[in-house]
Design an enzyme around this catalytic site. Structure first.
Site, short mmCIF file in Angstrom:
data_model
loop_
_atom_site.label_atom_id
_atom_site.label_comp_id
_atom_site.label_asym_id
_atom_site.label_seq_id
_atom_site.Cartn_x
_atom_site.Cartn_y
_atom_site.Cartn_z
N LEU A 169 -16.96 88.44 65.78
CA LEU A 169 -16.01 87.39 65.46
C LEU A 169 -14.70 87.75 66.15
CD1 LEU A 169 -16.58 86.91 61.61
CD2 LEU A 169 -17.49 85.50 63.47
N ASP A 170 -13.97 86.73 66.59
CA ASP A 170 -12.66 86.99 67.19
C ASP A 170 -11.75 87.68 66.18
OD1 ASP A 170 -13.48 85.70 69.50
OD2 ASP A 170 -12.71 83.76 68.83
N LYS A 171 -10.76 88.37 66.68
CA LYS A 171 -9.83 89.11 65.82
C LYS A 171 -9.30 88.25 64.68
CE LYS A 171 -5.26 91.31 65.88
NZ LYS A 171 -4.10 91.70 66.72
#
Length: 321
Positions: A147-149
């Site tokens: 997942l993106d930050k």
């Protein structure tokens, strides 16, 4: 070879080598790259600039200095942020399911999943290494998807190599269901649900982001996202997104293509709103068949407080059912 202490207290290795006739007359940085081949030339040049290289006992600073056969070169191989990245770091992790084969984590927004430039420590991988001694035996500590930050929500992590390989195959075969909630700009208009099948590749105008591309003109891969409206207001909308492929930034790109960029997603045209300063995207449902037991597993992650607060400010209701 012996050990010394680097300035930050971490151990540094001092490597001592002798220049061979083959290096006679060569530049110092080139000779070092040949004599200490496991390190890059740019890293060795950095050590030269920091005074970490000695020739016959004297500190050397010029990469262009010429080496003589028989010269004794001492190199202090100091730890770099990248070399220290895969270290255990204790941190609180919200584990919603765990058995001897895998675990499912509810990742908070702001936590980087894997070490990378700018984030060599404090990542989910570091936390997994500290939490589970078995994690060091599995590539990437068992992380099979990211997942993106600034995206929150559910992730599955393998605790065994065979389980990791099975999960990777299942994701590729679209046998893992991943569903997201997102808050986007502009009120929704038109049909719902809607399927977006725009291919995704590197943005030809900005290499730091992805874009919906024409495969006849640019490199990219097919991508499909199903988008359904859950709530609408004058400022924007709450949508439910189902991934059928797993391209980088897929939901963010497809929502921007629909002219509904996610709230606070500056990379794709969104702006802070409703108290949100991070992209309004949450992986709320994860479902798959356990690769070992064959059990059908379904997990849900409650909407984070920041996104729930944004919905309240916009007068949107979210029914978890």
């Amino acid at each position: 070879m012996d050990d010394a202490d680097s300035p930050d207290g971490a151990e540094a290795e001092t490597r001592t080598v002798e220049a061979a006739p083959a290096q006679h007359g060569a530049r110092l940085d080139k000779a070092l790259a040949e004599l200490v081949p496991e390190f890059s030339r740019s890293y060795l040049q950095q050590l030269l600039g920091e005074g970490g290289v000695r020739v016959n006992g004297r500190t050397a600073a010029k990469p262009s200095a010429r080496v003589q056969a028989g010269d004794v070169l001492s190199v202090e191989l100091r730890p770099t942020p990248q070399s220290q990245a895969f270290r255990p770091e204790a941190m609180p992790l919200d584990v919603v399911y765990e058995d001897e084969h895998l675990l499912v984590i509810d990742k908070p927004a702001g936590l980087v999943v894997h070490p990378a430039p700018g984030n060599w420590s404090g990542t989910l991988l570091n936390g997994l290494l500290a939490r589970d001694p078995k994690a060091c035996l599995v590539p990437r500590a068992g992380i099979v998807h990211r997942l993106d930050k600034d995206t929150s929500g559910l992730m599955v992590v393998a605790r065994e190599r065979s389980v990791m390989d099975a999960l990777v195959r299942m994701i590729a075969a679209r046998e893992v269901s991943r569903q997201y909630l997102a808050i986007a700009h502009r009120p929704w208009q038109g049909a719902s649900p809607r399927t977006v099948q725009e291919p995704i590749g590197r943005d030809p105008r900005n290499r730091l982001r992805m874009a919906a591309v024409d495969l006849s003109q640019h490199a990219g891969k097919p991508a499909r996202t199903d988008v359904a409206l859950l709530g609408n207001c004058a400022q924007g909308c709450l949508v439910h997104c189902t991934l059928h492929t797993g391209r980088t930034h897929q939901i963010r790109v497809h929502m921007a293509w629909l002219r509904h960029p996610l709230v606070a997603d500056a990379l794709y045209g969104g702006e802070p709103a409703a108290g949100l300063g991070r992209q309004a995207l949450h992986a709320w449902r994860l479902a798959f068949t356990h690769p070992v037991t064959g059990e059908d597993l379904v997990f849900h992650a409650p909407l984070p407080q920041d996104m729930a607060g944004a919905l309240a400010l916009w007068g949107l209701r979210y029914n978890p059912a």
